[in-house]
Design a protein around this motif. Structure first.
Motif, PDB file in Angstrom:
ATOM      1  N   ALA A   1     -29.656  55.544 -35.808  1.00 35.58           N
ATOM      2  CA  ALA A   1     -28.920  55.833 -34.565  1.00 35.58           C
ATOM      3  C   ALA A   1     -28.774  54.573 -33.712  1.00 35.58           C
ATOM      4  O   ALA A   1     -27.709  54.306 -33.151  1.00 35.58           O
ATOM      5  CB  ALA A   1     -29.635  56.931 -33.772  1.00 35.58           C
ATOM      6  N   LYS A   2     -29.844  53.772 -33.642  1.00 37.89           N
ATOM      7  CA  LYS A   2     -29.772  52.555 -32.843  1.00 37.89           C
ATOM      8  C   LYS A   2     -28.860  51.520 -33.511  1.00 37.89           C
ATOM      9  O   LYS A   2     -28.177  50.755 -32.834  1.00 37.89           O
ATOM     10  CB  LYS A   2     -31.174  51.980 -32.623  1.00 37.89           C
TER      11      LYS A   2
ATOM     12  N   GLN B   1     -26.224  52.253 -35.222  1.00 36.45           N
ATOM     13  CA  GLN B   1     -24.859  52.705 -34.950  1.00 36.45           C
ATOM     14  C   GLN B   1     -24.410  52.249 -33.564  1.00 36.45           C
ATOM     15  O   GLN B   1     -23.308  51.709 -33.402  1.00 36.45           O
ATOM     16  CB  GLN B   1     -24.820  54.232 -35.046  1.00 36.45           C
ATOM     17  N   THR B   2     -25.264  52.446 -32.571  1.00 36.24           N
ATOM     18  CA  THR B   2     -24.958  52.011 -31.205  1.00 36.24           C
ATOM     19  C   THR B   2     -24.729  50.497 -31.164  1.00 36.24           C
ATOM     20  O   THR B   2     -23.777  50.019 -30.542  1.00 36.24           O
ATOM     21  CB  THR B   2     -26.101  52.416 -30.257  1.00 36.24           C
TER      22      THR B   2
ATOM     23  N   GLN C   1     -21.187  54.217 -40.106  1.00 39.28           N
ATOM     24  CA  GLN C   1     -20.776  55.342 -39.264  1.00 39.28           C
ATOM     25  C   GLN C   1     -19.903  54.849 -38.101  1.00 39.28           C
ATOM     26  O   GLN C   1     -18.876  55.432 -37.780  1.00 39.28           O
ATOM     27  CB  GLN C   1     -22.050  56.022 -38.759  1.00 39.28           C
TER      28      GLN C   1
ATOM     29  N   GLN D   1     -16.864  46.399 -30.044  1.00 39.24           N
ATOM     30  CA  GLN D   1     -16.223  46.251 -28.736  1.00 39.24           C
ATOM     31  C   GLN D   1     -16.145  44.779 -28.354  1.00 39.24           C
ATOM     32  O   GLN D   1     -15.157  44.320 -27.804  1.00 39.24           O
ATOM     33  CB  GLN D   1     -17.026  47.000 -27.665  1.00 39.24           C
ATOM     34  N   LYS D   2     -17.218  44.061 -28.665  1.00 34.53           N
ATOM     35  CA  LYS D   2     -17.278  42.652 -28.306  1.00 34.53           C
ATOM     36  C   LYS D   2     -16.260  41.862 -29.113  1.00 34.53           C
ATOM     37  O   LYS D   2     -15.579  40.993 -28.591  1.00 34.53           O
ATOM     38  CB  LYS D   2     -18.691  42.121 -28.573  1.00 34.53           C
TER      39      LYS D   2
ATOM     40  N   GLU E   1     -21.331  49.676 -32.727  1.00 34.82           N
ATOM     41  CA  GLU E   1     -20.224  50.068 -31.834  1.00 34.82           C
ATOM     42  C   GLU E   1     -20.011  49.005 -30.762  1.00 34.82           C
ATOM     43  O   GLU E   1     -18.880  48.593 -30.478  1.00 34.82           O
ATOM     44  CB  GLU E   1     -20.536  51.415 -31.167  1.00 34.82           C
ATOM     45  N   ASN E   2     -21.124  48.561 -30.180  1.00 41.40           N
ATOM     46  CA  ASN E   2     -21.012  47.557 -29.121  1.00 41.40           C
ATOM     47  C   ASN E   2     -20.532  46.219 -29.662  1.00 41.40           C
ATOM     48  O   ASN E   2     -19.780  45.498 -28.998  1.00 41.40           O
ATOM     49  CB  ASN E   2     -22.347  47.413 -28.387  1.00 41.40           C
ATOM     50  N   CYS E   3     -20.953  45.850 -30.874  1.00 41.26           N
ATOM     51  CA  CYS E   3     -20.481  44.606 -31.500  1.00 41.26           C
ATOM     52  C   CYS E   3     -18.971  44.670 -31.739  1.00 41.26           C
ATOM     53  O   CYS E   3     -18.261  43.692 -31.529  1.00 41.26           O
ATOM     54  CB  CYS E   3     -21.216  44.355 -32.820  1.00 41.26           C
TER      55      CYS E   3
ATOM     56  N   ARG F   1     -23.342  62.827 -34.555  1.00 36.60           N
ATOM     57  CA  ARG F   1     -23.043  61.420 -34.277  1.00 36.60           C
ATOM     58  C   ARG F   1     -23.454  60.521 -35.446  1.00 36.60           C
ATOM     59  O   ARG F   1     -22.717  59.630 -35.851  1.00 36.60           O
ATOM     60  CB  ARG F   1     -23.768  60.999 -32.996  1.00 36.60           C
TER      61      ARG F   1
ATOM     62  N   PRO G   1     -13.513  42.886 -32.171  1.00 29.49           N
ATOM     63  CA  PRO G   1     -12.950  43.841 -33.129  1.00 29.49           C
ATOM     64  C   PRO G   1     -12.619  43.224 -34.489  1.00 29.49           C
ATOM     65  O   PRO G   1     -12.352  43.946 -35.445  1.00 29.49           O
ATOM     66  CB  PRO G   1     -11.661  44.328 -32.453  1.00 29.49           C
TER      67      PRO G   1
ATOM     68  N   CYS H   1     -21.730  38.377 -33.238  1.00 32.32           N
ATOM     69  CA  CYS H   1     -22.502  39.338 -32.469  1.00 32.32           C
ATOM     70  C   CYS H   1     -23.831  39.578 -33.171  1.00 32.32           C
ATOM     71  O   CYS H   1     -23.853  39.966 -34.332  1.00 32.32           O
ATOM     72  CB  CYS H   1     -21.731  40.653 -32.356  1.00 32.32           C
ATOM     73  N   ALA H   2     -24.934  39.304 -32.479  1.00 31.62           N
ATOM     74  CA  ALA H   2     -26.260  39.591 -33.024  1.00 31.62           C
ATOM     75  C   ALA H   2     -26.879  40.683 -32.167  1.00 31.62           C
ATOM     76  O   ALA H   2     -26.947  40.557 -30.953  1.00 31.62           O
ATOM     77  CB  ALA H   2     -27.134  38.347 -32.992  1.00 31.62           C
ATOM     78  N   ALA H   3     -27.302  41.780 -32.814  1.00 32.23           N
ATOM     79  CA  ALA H   3     -27.864  42.890 -32.045  1.00 32.23           C
ATOM     80  C   ALA H   3     -29.114  43.411 -32.742  1.00 32.23           C
ATOM     81  O   ALA H   3     -29.274  43.249 -33.951  1.00 32.23           O
ATOM     82  CB  ALA H   3     -26.833  44.011 -31.926  1.00 32.23           C
ATOM     83  N   ASP H   4     -30.005  44.041 -31.984  1.00 37.27           N
ATOM     84  CA  ASP H   4     -31.220  44.614 -32.564  1.00 37.27           C
ATOM     85  C   ASP H   4     -30.985  46.071 -32.956  1.00 37.27           C
ATOM     86  O   ASP H   4     -30.448  46.839 -32.164  1.00 37.27           O
ATOM     87  CB  ASP H   4     -32.372  44.546 -31.555  1.00 37.27           C
TER      88      ASP H   4
ATOM     89  N   LEU I   1     -21.945  43.099 -24.846  1.00 33.79           N
ATOM     90  CA  LEU I   1     -20.589  42.535 -24.827  1.00 33.79           C
ATOM     91  C   LEU I   1     -20.578  41.111 -24.304  1.00 33.79           C
ATOM     92  O   LEU I   1     -19.798  40.282 -24.754  1.00 33.79           O
ATOM     93  CB  LEU I   1     -19.647  43.394 -23.961  1.00 33.79           C
TER      94      LEU I   1
END
Lengths: 337, 327
Positions: free
Chosen positions: A211-212, A214-215, A243, A222-223, A218-220, B244, A225, A202-205, B297
């Motif tokens: 905060a970004k 963390q989001t 976090q 989900q993709k 979280e999504n990674c 959060r 575990p 999973c590669a995310a920005d 996802l």
């Protein structure tokens, strides 16, 4: 529209005039003037860099002007600051380019006017657009944490997430690719496009923002575990990742590696939040730059080429074959608070 | 500004069908949910939906305040930065000054309310348009955040400050208290707007300020009230964000002004005031969150998220215009 009182108008006019006079007074002083342009005013890394530059300038009897873009990636803001500093009579300008290509024409104009321009922290494209570069080797910073992560996994199957900066940023690409190369991913060079995320689950920005980050984490999760290694562009993103992992009850089984070596980040190494981070030295970049600027005014000699300001792997769980220092060393040499 | 449209409705009808402008995004949301569910086995689950609500929580709460302000034909560009300041005040007082956590939280609320109040005074007394007044505020408070915090993130917060990040379970799904607080605030805001006199005044002023003035609604006082209450709402958003992330972050909230306006517009509220509703805003915030999560996802790069959001905003407002021309 009701009439605004005359006194109010006068106050506003007086304030505007005061600002203009201050600007003129700055330009009229006879000390050597050195300009520093950072990517943003607010990132602690650049705040520290500015402090280092101010200290060195005061010690050397120079006057420091500072400016910045509004956000990371704001080239126009940097161009404006550059033009203003040339107009203010700066003989040396230090700049951390937000956009390595787009800033080049503005730098060429300043150099044509006899100004020495030194890039700090990140290179221009082409590198020859500036007189010299004082920076961390970001590719190497990535390689160190990549090698560390490989060793720490001890042959376990790796499921990697990368929390990157944002698309197309050279520092982000260099660290990301360095990490993958150090980890032993095949076919990665310093300039491989990050979209080709080979061996990455999973590669995310994260935009380097907690905060970004963390989001994104979280999504990674989900993709996938099963993620067990997280590479992060910087320590705020790492804190955000932790976090998210903590909320999922996975903070014990996932290895987080990062780059920066800010004091808060090193404290997170101490606390076991981050396994290892590649520490860089912004104060050194700034003070070397200012020193070069003072010498240029005194002797007319410019500096040239690339000076690596060094990178040290900081970890409290050293891995055989990967040179590192502990968090005590890290805290003694960190930047920020 | 624009000519106010003459409207016969003094307020929202209680059980109206969703307008076409809300239906568009709603249809987009349904299509997205179907696509993401078929493409990723992990998308359609209580845990994932709870996660999306957590991720949008502070922006969605901010957007309540933005909705109130936009309904009276105002706008607030300083929204995220004021939230960040509220969070910093809470974090700094509770850690460095040793103030009891409850008082620190209260001080954060008072801070954000104060800036909402100041904006409203600039708008009503100095007659500066809301766009300009809050643009100025954005600059002023950005500088305050950096100087007050020394550009440093504040961590190691006492548990009271992060309590909203704690979870309880509903049928195996962990839900944070912050999510619940967000939903409760939406219900309260919806009730006030649709069932109380001040709520109706908000619509009246947004619809036609001149008519509202002639019918005896104190416009300036209402404006001051709306911006100050919005400020209090930013304080709640600050507490949710601090809980959060577990830190006070001087760089937080930088994109939340446009993010909150996006939620408001996607939810079918008119930027010219007087038309729209707060539940639509919640839908708008959910749409943005669903796309961010779903695209991640199924492995689509983040740039396409902004592309899709951009298309949706234009489509939502265009549909609304078309439907009103026909009416």
């Amino acid at each position: 529209m009701p009439q605004i009182k005359r006194s109010t108008k006068l106050t506003i006019a007086a304030l505007t005039a005061a600002v203009a006079v201050t600007g003129a007074a700055l330009a009229a002083s006879s000390q050597p003037i050195i300009g520093l342009i950072t990517k943003t005013e607010t990132n602690p890394f650049f705040v520290k860099m500015k402090e280092g530059a101010e200290k060195a300038a005061t010690a050397g009897g120079a006057k420091l002007l500072s400016g910045a873009g509004k956000t990371d990636g704001d080239n126009a803001g940097q161009v404006t600051a550059l033009e203003n500093m040339v107009a203010a009579g700066a003989k040396t300008i230090l700049i951390t380019p937000s956009d390595s290509k787009a800033i080049v024409p503005a730098i060429a104009k300043a150099r044509a006017a006899g100004v020495m321009v030194i890039a700090l922290d990140s290179p221009t494209e082409p590198a020859s657009a500036v007189d010299a570069l004082f920076a961390t080797n970001n590719y190497k910073a990535g390689q160190l944490i990549g090698q560390y992560a490989k060793k720490a996994m001890a042959g376990k199957k790796a499921v990697i997430a990368t929390l990157d900066l944002f698309p197309g940023q050279p520092v982000g690409i260099a660290r990301h690719n360095g990490f993958l190369q150090g980890f032993g991913t095949a076919g990665i060079t310093a300039t491989t496009a990050t979209q080709v995320a080979t061996g990455v689950a999973c590669a995310a920005d994260s935009f380097g923002d907690q905060a970004k980050g963390q989001t994104a984490m979280e999504n990674c999760l989900q993709k996938n575990p099963d993620i067990n290694i997280v590479y992060t562009i910087n320590e705020p993103a790492a804190a955000g990742a932790y976090q998210a992992l903590k909320a999922a009850g996975k903070e014990k089984d996932v290895l987080i590696v990062s780059v920066d070596g800010g004091c808060a980040g090193v404290r997170n190494v101490q606390a076991g939040v981050i396994a290892a981070t590649s520490q860089q030295y912004p104060l050194k970049m700034a003070s070397m730059g200012v020193q070069a600027g003072i010498n240029y005014v005194k002797s007319g000699k410019k500096v040239s080429g690339y000076t690596d300001t060094g990178v040290t792997l900081i970890s409290d769980k050293a891995q055989a074959g990967v040179p590192s220092k502990d968090s005590k060393f890290g805290l003694a040499n960190c930047w920020g608070q | 500004m624009t000519q106010p449209t003459v409207s016969t409705a003094a307020g929202p009808r209680r059980f109206q069908l969703p307008s076409l402008s809300t239906l568009g995004p709603l249809i987009a949301l349904l299509i997205a949910v179907i696509i993401f569910s078929t493409q990723s086995p992990r998308f359609f689950s209580g845990t994932n939906f709870s996660l999306i609500l957590q991720q949008i929580s502070y922006t969605a709460v901010l957007a309540i305040g933005q909705t109130l302000i936009i309904l009276i034909a105002g706008i607030d560009l300083s929204i995220g930065i004021v939230m960040a300041l509220g969070g910093l005040v809470m974090a700094k007082l509770a850690t460095e000054s040793g103030v009891p956590a409850v008082l620190a939280i209260l001080a954060g609320f008072i801070t954000t309310m104060f800036f909402g109040f100041v904006s409203s005074i600039i708008i009503t007394r100095l007659r500066v348009p809301p766009f300009i007044a809050t643009l100025g505020m954005l600059g002023i408070v950005t500088a305050l955040n950096q100087t007050y915090s020394g550009s440093q993130t504040i961590s190691n917060l006492p548990p009271a400050l992060t309590a909203l990040g704690n979870t309880f379970k509903i049928g195996g799904t962990a839900i944070t208290y912050g999510t619940v607080l967000m939903l409760v605030l939406y219900l309260i805001a919806w009730f006030i707007l649709s069932e109380t006199a001040p709520g109706r005044h908000v619509y009246a002023v947004g619809n036609n300020p001149e008519a509202a003035r002639l019918s005896g609604i104190p416009i300036d006082r209402l404006t001051i009230m709306v911006y100050t209450i919005a400020g209090l709402i930013y304080g709640v958003a600050a507490l949710i964000l601090v809980a959060r992330t577990g830190v006070g972050d001087p760089n937080a909230g930088q994109t939340d002004n446009l993010d909150s306006i996006t939620a408001v517009v996607l939810g079918g509220t008119s930027l010219f005031g007087g038309r729209g509703n707060v539940l639509g805003t919640l839908l708008g915030a959910i749409i943005v969150g669903v796309f961010r999560n779903g695209l991640q996802l199924i492995g689509i790069p983040s740039v396409y998220q902004s592309l899709i959001t951009g298309i949706l905003i234009i489509a939502a407002v265009a549909l609304d215009q078309i439907s009103r021309r026909k009416a």
